[in-house]
Design an enzyme around this catalytic site. Structure first.
Site, PDB file in Angstrom:
ATOM      1  N   TYR A   8       0.667  -1.304  -0.113  1.00 38.71           N
ATOM      2  CA  TYR A   8       0.046   0.104   0.036  1.00 38.71           C
ATOM      3  C   TYR A   8       0.869   1.200   0.236  1.00 38.71           C
ATOM      4  CZ  TYR A   8      -3.702  -3.244   0.981  1.00 38.71           C
ATOM      5  OH  TYR A   8      -4.837  -4.420   0.793  1.00 38.71           O
TER       6      TYR A   8
ATOM      7  N   HIS B 284      -9.280   1.344  -5.567  1.00 42.67           N
ATOM      8  CA  HIS B 284      -8.356   0.362  -4.509  1.00 42.67           C
ATOM      9  C   HIS B 284      -6.968   0.958  -5.024  1.00 42.67           C
ATOM     10  CE1 HIS B 284     -11.903  -2.340  -3.648  1.00 42.67           C
ATOM     11  NE2 HIS B 284     -12.196  -2.315  -4.709  1.00 42.67           N
TER      12      HIS B 284
HETATM   13  C1  DQA Z   1      -8.012  -2.331  -0.709  1.00 47.22           C
HETATM   14  C2  DQA Z   1      -7.860  -3.805  -1.423  1.00 47.22           C
HETATM   15  C3  DQA Z   1      -8.572  -4.781  -0.647  1.00 47.22           C
HETATM   16  O1  DQA Z   1      -8.601  -6.168  -0.841  1.00 47.22           O
HETATM   17  C4  DQA Z   1      -8.091  -4.708   0.712  1.00 47.22           C
HETATM   18  O2  DQA Z   1      -8.855  -5.595   1.501  1.00 47.22           O
HETATM   19  C5  DQA Z   1      -8.009  -3.431   1.471  1.00 47.22           C
HETATM   20  C6  DQA Z   1      -7.529  -2.242   0.434  1.00 47.22           C
HETATM   21  C7  DQA Z   1      -7.113  -1.395  -1.699  1.00 47.22           C
HETATM   22  O3  DQA Z   1      -7.206  -0.222  -1.574  1.00 47.22           O
HETATM   23  O4  DQA Z   1      -6.103  -1.791  -2.315  1.00 47.22           O
HETATM   24  O5  DQA Z   1      -8.142  -3.167   2.376  1.00 47.22           O
HETATM   25  O6  DQA Z   1      -9.098  -1.924  -0.996  1.00 47.22           O
END
Ligand code: DQA
Length: 148
Positions: free
Chosen positions: A24, A101
């Protein structure tokens, strides 16, 4: 009158920057909010940026957006893959929805490939990290203009 866009963030996104930085990145949720607010200013939209770890709080904000917002951008995080309640609230909202996402969910585990949110969204932006939120605000501004 200036149009309001809700930007909703689901569980664990409050830990952004500290949580799994290899996936992330190091950007915090506050950084994401700042760049989203800036994109809103440039696009002439008022951004209402919120985060909760609780499914019910997200459902309540989606219901609020139904009355108060012209559009909704949502990163439902883990609830993306599980929540019929969030999907139902999004369907009931009857406003344009963009799903975001940070990571490319299609490159990851199989259980992340299914999204209840996608069934309600005009479009999905994933894999561009925090910049995806800026892209979503730009896309929302275009959608709202073509609506008028
Ligand atoms: C997310 C992707 C999801 O699968 C995960 O559970 C997250 C973050 C993303 O921003 O990449 O918490 O939404």
């Amino acid at each position: 009158m200036i149009q309001v866009v809700y930007v909703l963030n689901g569980p664990n996104l409050n830990l952004l920057g500290a949580r799994e930085p290899d996936i992330y990145g190091h950007t915090t949720l506050e950084d994401v909010e700042n760049s989203t607010q800036q994109a809103g200013n440039s696009a002439g939209l008022s951004i209402h940026f919120l985060q909760s770890n609780e499914e019910g709080a997200l459902v309540n904000w989606i219901q609020e957006a139904r009355d108060k917002a012209a559009g909704l951008i949502i990163n439902a995080a883990g609830y993306t893959h599980t929540s019929v309640a969030i999907m139902d609230a999004l369907i009931a909202a009857e406003i344009p929805i963009i799903e975001v996402h940070l990571s490319n969910i299609y490159k990851r585990e199989d259980f992340r490939h299914h999204s209840y949110v996608s069934k309600t969204a005009t479009g999905v932006i994933c894999g561009f990290g925090a910049h995806g939120y800026v892209m979503a605000v730009d896309a929302m501004a275009k959608l709202l203009k073509s609506d008028q």
